[in-house]
Design an enzyme around this catalytic site. Structure first.
Site, mmCIF file in Angstrom:
data_model
loop_
_atom_site.group_PDB
_atom_site.id
_atom_site.type_symbol
_atom_site.label_atom_id
_atom_site.label_comp_id
_atom_site.label_asym_id
_atom_site.label_seq_id
_atom_site.Cartn_x
_atom_site.Cartn_y
_atom_site.Cartn_z
ATOM 1 N N ASP A 12 0.822 -1.210 0.000
ATOM 2 C CA ASP A 12 0.000 0.000 0.000
ATOM 3 C C ASP A 12 0.859 1.265 0.000
ATOM 4 O O ASP A 12 1.935 1.291 0.601
ATOM 5 C CB ASP A 12 -0.897 -0.031 1.243
ATOM 6 C CG ASP A 12 -2.057 0.943 1.119
ATOM 7 O OD1 ASP A 12 -2.317 1.433 0.001
ATOM 8 O OD2 ASP A 12 -2.699 1.222 2.143
ATOM 9 N N HIS A 29 2.981 3.777 -8.846
ATOM 10 C CA HIS A 29 2.868 2.350 -9.180
ATOM 11 C C HIS A 29 4.138 1.866 -9.880
ATOM 12 O O HIS A 29 4.636 0.776 -9.610
ATOM 13 C CB HIS A 29 1.639 2.101 -10.055
ATOM 14 C CG HIS A 29 0.345 2.372 -9.338
ATOM 15 N ND1 HIS A 29 0.055 1.835 -8.113
ATOM 16 C CD2 HIS A 29 -0.729 3.144 -9.668
ATOM 17 C CE1 HIS A 29 -1.145 2.252 -7.712
ATOM 18 N NE2 HIS A 29 -1.625 3.059 -8.639
ATOM 19 N N LEU A 122 11.238 -20.341 -5.530
ATOM 20 C CA LEU A 122 10.283 -19.440 -4.861
ATOM 21 C C LEU A 122 8.997 -19.418 -5.683
ATOM 22 O O LEU A 122 9.056 -19.319 -6.910
ATOM 23 C CB LEU A 122 10.874 -18.015 -4.801
ATOM 24 C CG LEU A 122 9.917 -16.889 -4.397
ATOM 25 C CD1 LEU A 122 9.570 -16.972 -2.904
ATOM 26 C CD2 LEU A 122 10.537 -15.501 -4.680
ATOM 27 N N GLU A 191 1.200 -13.610 11.835
ATOM 28 C CA GLU A 191 1.638 -12.399 12.531
ATOM 29 C C GLU A 191 1.434 -11.249 11.543
ATOM 30 O O GLU A 191 1.585 -11.436 10.325
ATOM 31 C CB GLU A 191 3.128 -12.500 12.890
ATOM 32 C CG GLU A 191 3.492 -13.696 13.748
ATOM 33 C CD GLU A 191 2.876 -13.654 15.138
ATOM 34 O OE1 GLU A 191 2.702 -12.543 15.677
ATOM 35 O OE2 GLU A 191 2.559 -14.738 15.678
HETATM 36 C C1 FPP Z 1 -1.591 -0.006 -3.545
HETATM 37 O O1 FPP Z 1 -1.251 1.349 -3.501
HETATM 38 C C2 FPP Z 1 -1.030 -0.654 -4.741
HETATM 39 C C3 FPP Z 1 -1.779 -1.179 -5.742
HETATM 40 C C4 FPP Z 1 -3.251 -1.155 -5.736
HETATM 41 C C5 FPP Z 1 -1.149 -1.779 -6.935
HETATM 42 C C6 FPP Z 1 0.105 -2.574 -6.753
HETATM 43 C C7 FPP Z 1 0.615 -2.966 -8.079
HETATM 44 C C8 FPP Z 1 1.879 -2.785 -8.562
HETATM 45 C C9 FPP Z 1 2.976 -2.245 -7.752
HETATM 46 C C10 FPP Z 1 2.288 -3.084 -9.983
HETATM 47 C C11 FPP Z 1 1.704 -4.232 -10.729
HETATM 48 C C12 FPP Z 1 1.874 -5.544 -10.097
HETATM 49 C C13 FPP Z 1 2.754 -6.512 -10.414
HETATM 50 C C14 FPP Z 1 2.776 -7.734 -9.543
HETATM 51 C C15 FPP Z 1 3.719 -6.494 -11.525
HETATM 52 P P1 FPP Z 1 -2.403 2.436 -3.575
HETATM 53 O O2 FPP Z 1 -2.549 2.859 -4.990
HETATM 54 O O3 FPP Z 1 -3.640 1.902 -2.929
HETATM 55 O O4 FPP Z 1 -1.762 3.587 -2.726
HETATM 56 P P2 FPP Z 1 -2.530 4.730 -1.904
HETATM 57 O O5 FPP Z 1 -3.079 4.066 -0.669
HETATM 58 O O6 FPP Z 1 -1.427 5.673 -1.599
HETATM 59 O O7 FPP Z 1 -3.578 5.306 -2.789
#
Ligand code: FPP
Length: 226
Positions: A12, A29, A122, A191
């Site tokens: 997050d 992202h 993994l 945990e």
């Molecule tokens: C949460 O941050 C993150 C996501 C919803 C997306 C995570 C995805 C990636 C990093 C890239 C694609 C994935 C892979 C496995 C290649 P948020 O956007 O909710 O952050 P915020 O809480 O600050 O809004």
């Protein structure tokens, strides 16, 4: 010392990092992907066998279309560019969640899974269009249709995490303290480590500190200290 076999992560804070430093959630992202690569390396270094990453939830469809498209492009490019490398590193890739995407994306996901199916170092489970409540309901319905008794042993065979041991611990970055519909059944005895840093700021040493902390925790699983 507890062995670490399976780590689950809610990555997050990408959006907030992007807004703060680049004036763009999507830039967050992109940066978050770099953290994923570091965490994969560190997991291998510590001989961790399963890493489950929450990449896109069933609720994330509520986000602006532009952000959704960007996230899926990022994933597609990641798979296209990195799958050979992941394969060579003996990494198995699996997707959990409802795979009802475009034919093109489904094909890409299936081919990544197929190519790496027999890898052993993994296993990375990428939760995509994943929601735990939906997973549980589907599992109940499937089991109900069989002649098998409703018990834990039979039930887990119908979860999307079939054959994957439960996570030992969960990390959630981004200074938010909730589970957000992630692995509600599987995390029953995990945990939980909540981290203030945003996902793009989360470094190898932060991960290693948590691994060390986890190893030293006394886990009772409902028993009492003996
Ligand atoms: C949460 O941050 C993150 C996501 C919803 C997306 C995570 C995805 C990636 C990093 C890239 C694609 C994935 C892979 C496995 C290649 P948020 O956007 O909710 O952050 P915020 O809480 O600050 O809004």
């Amino acid at each position: 010392m507890n062995p670490v076999n399976h780590v689950a992560i809610i990555m997050d804070g990408n959006g907030r990092w992007g807004e703060k430093y680049k004036n763009s959630r999507n830039a967050g992202h992109k940066e978050g992907l770099k953290t994923i690569e570091k965490i994969i390396k560190t997991s291998i270094k510590h001989n961790i066998k399963f890493l489950t990453l929450y990449a896109f939830s069933t609720e994330n469809w509520k986000r602006p279309k532009k952000e959704i498209t960007y996230l899926f492009n990022l994933l597609e490019n990641f798979l296209k560019n990195k799958i050979d490398d992941l394969y060579k590193q003996n990494i198995k890739v699996k997707f959990i969640g409802n795979k009802n995407f475009s034919n093109q994306l489904n094909k890409l996901l299936n081919s990544a899974e197929k190519k790496t199916l027999n890898n052993k170092k993994l296993q990375i489970n990428i939760a995509l269009n994943y929601g735990s409540k939906s997973e549980l309901l589907i599992a109940f319905k499937k089991l109900q249709k069989t002649k098998f008794k409703l018990n834990e042993k039979n039930f887990v065979k119908y979860l999307q995490t079939k054959n994957i041991p439960d996570p030992d611990f969960l990390i959630r970055t981004g200074n938010t303290h909730r589970l957000s519909n992630f692995l509600l059944w599987q995390l029953a005895y995990a945990e939980i480590f909540f981290v203030k840093k945003l996902w793009p700021e989360f470094k190898e040493k932060d991960y290693e500190k948590i691994i060390q902390k986890f190893k030293s925790i006394k886990r009772n699983f409902g028993n009492i200290n003996v």
